[in-house]
Design an enzyme around this catalytic site. Structure first.
Site, mmCIF file in Angstrom:
data_model
loop_
_atom_site.group_PDB
_atom_site.id
_atom_site.type_symbol
_atom_site.label_atom_id
_atom_site.label_comp_id
_atom_site.label_asym_id
_atom_site.label_seq_id
_atom_site.Cartn_x
_atom_site.Cartn_y
_atom_site.Cartn_z
ATOM 1 N N HIS A 1 -1.123 -12.082 -5.279
ATOM 2 C CA HIS A 1 -1.861 -10.813 -5.408
ATOM 3 C C HIS A 1 -1.595 -10.188 -6.784
ATOM 4 C CE1 HIS A 1 -3.463 -10.539 -1.381
ATOM 5 N NE2 HIS A 1 -2.282 -10.589 -0.806
ATOM 6 N N GLU B 1 2.909 -12.446 -2.411
ATOM 7 C CA GLU B 1 2.672 -11.198 -3.155
ATOM 8 C C GLU B 1 2.479 -11.489 -4.645
ATOM 9 O OE1 GLU B 1 1.820 -8.765 -1.455
ATOM 10 O OE2 GLU B 1 2.641 -9.395 0.477
ATOM 11 N N GLU C 1 -7.026 -12.315 -1.140
ATOM 12 C CA GLU C 1 -6.197 -13.128 -0.256
ATOM 13 C C GLU C 1 -6.233 -14.608 -0.672
ATOM 14 O OE1 GLU C 1 -4.256 -11.541 1.547
ATOM 15 O OE2 GLU C 1 -3.452 -12.944 3.023
HETATM 16 ZN ZN ZN Z 1 -2.041 -10.822 1.300
#
Ligand code: ZN
Length: 502
Positions: free
Chosen positions: A271, A268, A297
């Site tokens: 991201h 995370e 991603e």
């Molecule tokens: Zn992801």
């Protein structure tokens, strides 16, 4: 009115729509992280009102008129200029939203909301028959949606384009073919190695508080800005940007399993760092948004796997981990690194290791494609799943709950989404290789706890580009070659046989 004024008007309109969207974002974050259960109906009303307002604004015919005018102007001359990028993407969004008749959108919403409930029950009872009629309806509806959107070669392209702009089914087939060909061999070789990882060390006792402290240290080392972000616990981890200076990530802690919190957080964080690195001055316009789901991603996979599961990372962090977790005090660094990189075919995608993960995705992609091409019926989906699964993983899932029914995506009508996970791995490998070419040996930096040079490279080459390029174009610009499976396969070959001592 001059063209510039029209542009400014459209930009202001788009930014205000984005403001409404970010308000919905705050409500959504609260719903998943903080909200008491009895608030659900009221929250649903709030979100429904906002999404109605947003949809109305985003489909206002005035936008179409503004776009018609701007597309005839000099503003779009240089396709890489900020106005040209925004105009192009605004057109795409506007067309996508206005090409579907309201009845179709409403039917899709109704169908998927019923399907999600049916899927939950079907999975709990491991009974595909309960989900089947809903999935049949969904396949029929997404076919209709694909026809409305239009495509060059086949309906699946229109669906894929929603998640990975510009990518086609043919391209994905070609990209995945080498992975499908080489991964099962590699997995078999690793499985037959005499040396085996001891993964039980990851299932000792790890107090939640220590896990949280340690995750915060990782976030700090990677460059997460605590003045612009938060880390909170949830059941289903996610990352979301609520606006400039506000990026939220969540993670989950199991006291008897260390990996989910560590690698979930690292994932995370990837991201979140992307969202933090986007050009803030363009917030609320396409130029200030991420390039694609696959590129998003690639950032999470890079920090989770290429960095977070590397030996170099742990050479720096392992002594700190041992201070936090008494359970690791008698575990050698090498044994720990081996355990977190264990390769083992398994039924559940979200628990899969780095290598077998892509087989889970390839399987789903191939089945989706066959459904959309009319080569496979929903009726035959469970048996097709099991046969293919056995071919790739060497055994059959013990039940449909652990097979065809495990993921939520299809019940939500998200056909065409799965490939972006493996595309992310492919982009990550190719970007990482290029970063090493530009920055030198990254492992040497990680060993000293230096992760910022990699982040700065990503910010400059990828994050700051916003939506200027499609994912394909971006990969080619940054790495000098089109996306392929080569970098990822090379990375696997370098990393895993060495770990397994073969
Ligand atoms: Zn992801």
């Amino acid at each position: 009115m001059s063209v510039e004024q029209t542009y400014q008007q459209l930009e202001a309109w788009a930014k205000e729509t984005a403001l409404l969207g970010s308000i919905a974002g705050v409500l959504g974050w609260d719903q998943r992280v903080m909200m008491p259960p009895k608030a659900s109906p009221h929250r649903a009303n709030q979100l429904a009102l906002l999404s109605g307002l947003i949809h109305q604004r985003a489909t206002d015919p005035q936008i179409g008129e503004w776009l018609n005018e701007l597309e005839q102007s000099d503003l779009v001359k240089d396709p890489e200029s900020v106005p040209a990028v925004n105009i192009r993407q605004w057109r795409r969004e506007y067309d996508r939203l206005t090409k579907l008749p309201t009845e179709l959108v409403m039917e899709f919403t109704r169908t998927t909301s019923l399907a999600e409930k049916a899927w939950e029950e079907a999975r709990a009872k491991s009974d595909f028959a309960l989900f089947k009629p809903h999935l049949q309806k969904i396949v029929q509806l997404v076919r209709e949606i694909a026809e409305r959107f239009g495509y060059e070669t086949e309906p699946y392209d229109a669906l894929l384009d929603e998640y990975e702009q510009g990518m086609t089914a043919k391209q994905v087939e070609a990209l995945f073919a080498p992975l499908r060909q080489h991964t099962p061999d590699l997995v078999a070789r690793l499985q037959s190695a005499p040396k085996k990882p001891d993964t039980s060390i990851l299932h000792r006792h790890f107090p939640r508080e220590a896990q949280e402290k340690f995750c915060r240290l990782i976030a700090e080392a990677f460059g997460f800005d605590w003045q612009s972000g938060r880390l909170d616990p949830t059941v289903h981890p996610f990352a979301t940007r609520l606006g400039p200076g506000d990026v939220r990530i969540t993670t989950r802690y199991y006291e008897d399993f260390l990996s989910p919190a560590l690698f979930g957080t690292a994932h995370e964080l990837g991201h979140a760092l992307y969202e933090m690195g986007l050009p803030q001055e363009h917030w609320g316009t396409p130029m200030g948004e991420s390039a694609s789901l696959g590129i998003h991603e690639s950032q999470s996979r890079m920090w989770e796997n290429f960095v977070g599961r590397s030996r170099a990372f742990w050479e720096y962090f392992y002594p700190i981990a041992q201070q936090h977790f008494t359970a690791l005090q008698d575990v050698a660094l090498d044994d720990f690194v081996f355990a977190i990189n264990a390769v083992q075919p398994s039924t559940i995608r979200v628990e899969a290791d780095e290598v077998t993960y892509n087989l889970h995705i390839i399987l789903r992609f191939e089945l989706e494609l066959a459904l959309m091409r009319g080569e496979l019926e929903v009726d035959d989906l469970p048996s097709a799943w099991n046969e293919r699964f056995e071919k790739y993983m060497g055994f059959r899932p013990p039940s449909d709950a652990e097979g065809v029914l495990q993921d939520v995506h299809w019940s939500g009508g998200m056909i065409g989404y799965f490939p972006t996970y493996t595309l992310g791995n492919l982009y990550a490998a190719q970007f990482y290789e290029q970063a090493e070419r530009d920055l030198g040996d990254l492992s040497a930096l990680f060993r000293k706890g230096e992760f910022r040079p990699l982040l700065e490279w990503l910010v400059q080459n990828i994050h700051q580009q916003g939506k200027r390029y499609t994912a394909n174009q971006l990969a080619e610009r940054v790495t000098g070659k089109p996306l392929s499976a080569e970098s990822l396969l090379n990375y696997f070959q370098r990393k895993f046989p060495a770990l397994y001592g073969i």
